[in-house]
Design a protein around this motif. Structure first.
Motif, PDB file in Angstrom:
ATOM      1  N   THR A 258       0.839  -1.203   0.000  1.00  0.00           N
ATOM      2  CA  THR A 258       0.000   0.000   0.000  1.00  0.00           C
ATOM      3  C   THR A 258       0.871   1.248   0.000  1.00  0.00           C
ATOM      4  OG1 THR A 258      -1.706  -1.179   1.225  1.00  0.00           O
ATOM      5  CG2 THR A 258      -1.832   1.206   1.226  1.00  0.00           C
ATOM      6  N   LYS A 259       1.969   1.223   0.757  1.00  0.00           N
ATOM      7  CA  LYS A 259       2.904   2.345   0.809  1.00  0.00           C
ATOM      8  C   LYS A 259       3.546   2.584  -0.551  1.00  0.00           C
ATOM      9  CE  LYS A 259       5.180   5.522   3.043  1.00  0.00           C
ATOM     10  NZ  LYS A 259       4.486   6.745   3.555  1.00  0.00           N
ATOM     11  N   VAL A 260       3.870   1.486  -1.256  1.00  0.00           N
ATOM     12  CA  VAL A 260       4.454   1.616  -2.596  1.00  0.00           C
ATOM     13  C   VAL A 260       3.476   2.309  -3.531  1.00  0.00           C
ATOM     14  CG1 VAL A 260       5.228   0.332  -4.631  1.00  0.00           C
ATOM     15  CG2 VAL A 260       5.995  -0.361  -2.364  1.00  0.00           C
ATOM     16  N   VAL A 261       2.205   1.905  -3.473  1.00  0.00           N
ATOM     17  CA  VAL A 261       1.193   2.532  -4.327  1.00  0.00           C
ATOM     18  C   VAL A 261       1.082   4.016  -3.999  1.00  0.00           C
ATOM     19  CG1 VAL A 261      -1.261   2.606  -4.896  1.00  0.00           C
ATOM     20  CG2 VAL A 261      -0.120   0.403  -4.662  1.00  0.00           C
ATOM     21  N   SER A 262       1.083   4.355  -2.703  1.00  0.00           N
ATOM     22  CA  SER A 262       0.986   5.753  -2.284  1.00  0.00           C
ATOM     23  C   SER A 262       2.185   6.569  -2.768  1.00  0.00           C
ATOM     24  CB  SER A 262       0.879   5.814  -0.759  1.00  0.00           C
ATOM     25  OG  SER A 262       0.842   7.152  -0.316  1.00  0.00           O
ATOM     26  N   THR A 263       3.378   6.006  -2.620  1.00  0.00           N
ATOM     27  CA  THR A 263       4.596   6.699  -3.066  1.00  0.00           C
ATOM     28  C   THR A 263       4.614   6.871  -4.572  1.00  0.00           C
ATOM     29  OG1 THR A 263       5.814   5.781  -1.188  1.00  0.00           O
ATOM     30  CG2 THR A 263       7.119   6.627  -3.037  1.00  0.00           C
ATOM     31  N   ALA A 264       4.220   5.818  -5.302  1.00  0.00           N
ATOM     32  CA  ALA A 264       4.192   5.892  -6.759  1.00  0.00           C
ATOM     33  C   ALA A 264       3.190   6.956  -7.215  1.00  0.00           C
ATOM     34  CB  ALA A 264       3.821   4.534  -7.347  1.00  0.00           C
ATOM     35  N   ASP A 265       2.084   7.092  -6.506  1.00  0.00           N
ATOM     36  CA  ASP A 265       1.102   8.113  -6.838  1.00  0.00           C
ATOM     37  C   ASP A 265       1.698   9.514  -6.685  1.00  0.00           C
ATOM     38  OD1 ASP A 265      -1.698   9.029  -7.373  1.00  0.00           O
ATOM     39  OD2 ASP A 265      -1.460   9.805  -5.339  1.00  0.00           O
TER      40      ASP A 265
END
Length: 432
Positions: free
Chosen positions: A414-421
């Motif tokens: 979930t953190k990866v998705v947030s950072t990528a966003d």
């Protein structure tokens, strides 16, 4: 020069966006994979008390695709996939059950079971043709005498033909109705009960005589008739109606009315040796037998009941019992039991490839191999423990720990998705 710089900046931005999108794709696949793990773990935990349940595990594998991060012909993993792995070959702990008809398998075998597809007009189940296999051996009799486990599956076995007494060769649902007839064994004992009337006149013979059916070693039936003749206030004679010389004098206690002695009479009517036992030795057809007189008494006319006689070959159904060799026995009130069915166990070349169904049941697949039907304790099928069940193979402590790890992995993705966003928003701003 300016145009070249612009083109380079465009390629950098394009590369960055592609990398970010790939990162999102990878993280999303990670979220899906961990969700899959959550499902497997929660299913194990929920079924930690389910009889015969086989816990599963989650296997993760990476996917390698052609992406722009590859260099010199190399490819890199940019996603993950999760699959459920069955472990139907794991042995659960066998524990004692309060259900006397429960069975637990220790080995590789499965019970053969079927499901009901409906009910007939008389409320008996209509059984389907689809073959299922299960380790849930918590069987009990339903109102129709069928053996059904807690998931509603009907146990199959080789049933004994009610007429011939021979064991069948094809599987069918095991049914032991309360109306099952006892296949006669050779009669060895006749039992007399009742209360003789002490006011009966001396010399009088009771009519009708006591009558019952007895069987020889081949199961052929014969009628046995015995009669009572009053001698004096405390003495009666019991005799074989078909052979009056086969007789004995029975003396009753004047206080209790119970039999106090039995004295056999010889062919001339002379008394033999008095016995303190309460039995009379019958001789004749279909064979010699012992007649128990412990149930006969003498009393007043108010207490008197007509004496009756029963054979140990004539009895009524009292229940069923399960044996460790897979035998299903019908038990009767004379202490005898008889085989009504035999339970086999089925094995597979690869039991982990069976197709899971509702209620701890499985169906065969091409990967599992063809079902091999075996007698209990042969070809690795396993042994049976009666009055016991096989517990779930869920490792509750281990699965709870894995659940925490899966939760952390899910949060990381979930953190990866947030950072990528955030990176994607920055890149888009640069393009603008």
């Amino acid at each position: 020069m300016l145009g070249h710089t612009t083109r380079s900046l465009f390629h950098v931005r394009e590369y960055a966006m592609s990398s970010i999108i790939n990162a999102v794709h990878t993280a999303v696949s990670g979220l899906n994979a961990q969700s899959h793990a959550f499902t497997d773990l929660s299913n194990n935990i929920a079924n930690s008390q389910t009889t015969g349940y086989k816990a599963s595990t989650t296997s993760f594998e990476d996917y390698v695709t052609n992406n722009e991060l590859a260099n010199d012909g190399e490819s890199r993993s940019d996603s993950v996939s999760a699959t459920t792995r069955q472990h139907t070959d794991n042995q659960g702990m066998v524990t004692t059950s309060t259900n006397s008809t429960a069975l637990a398998i220790s080995g590789n075998g499965f019970f053969n079971v079927v499901q009901a597809t409906g009910q007939s007009n008389d409320s008996t189940p209509v059984l389907g043709t689809q073959q299922y296999y299960t380790r849930n051996g918590d069987f009990s009799q339903d109102k129709n005498g069928y053996l059904v486990n807690t998931s509603g599956y009907y146990l199959e076995g080789y049933n004994v033909d009610a007429t011939s007494g021979t064991l069948g060769t094809s599987l069918s649902a095991i049914q032991v109705p309360s109306t099952i007839a006892f296949r006669p064994t050779e009669s060895t004992k006749l039992t007399v009960t009742g209360t003789l009337d002490s006011s009966t006149a001396a010399g009088a013979t009771l009519s009708p005589s006591m009558s019952t059916t007895a069987y020889d070693s081949t199961g052929a039936a014969s009628t046995v008739d015995l009669s009572w003749t009053k001698v004096d206030d405390t003495t009666w004679t019991i005799s074989n109606v078909n052979d009056p010389s086969n007789a004995a004098t029975v003396k009753f206690d004047s206080s209790t009315g119970a039999v106090s002695s039995v004295t056999p009479l010889n062919s001339t009517g002379t008394s033999g040796t008095t016995s303190s036992s309460t039995s009379f030795e019958y001789t004749g057809s279909p064979q010699d037998m012992t007649v128990s007189l412990s149930g006969i008494t003498q009393g007043t006319s108010t207490d008197a009941t007509a004496p009756t006689m029963t054979s140990d070959s004539v009895t009524t159904f009292s229940g069923i019992s399960m044996e460790t060799d897979g035998s299903v026995m019908a038990t009767f009130d004379n202490g005898y039991s008889q085989l009504v069915a035999k339970i086999p166990l089925t094995t597979f070349a690869d039991p982990n490839s069976l197709s899971a169904q509702n209620g701890q049941a499985y169906t065969a697949t091409s990967q599992s191999g063809s079902p091999q039907i075996n007698a209990v304790n042969t070809n690795g099928a396993g042994i049976l423990t009666t009055g016991s069940i096989e517990e779930s193979t869920t490792d509750l402590t281990g699965d709870l720990s894995k659940l925490i790890v899966a939760q952390q992995a899910y949060g990381a993705n979930t953190k990866v998705v947030s950072t990528a966003d955030q990176l994607l928003q920055t890149t888009l701003a640069m393009i603008q």
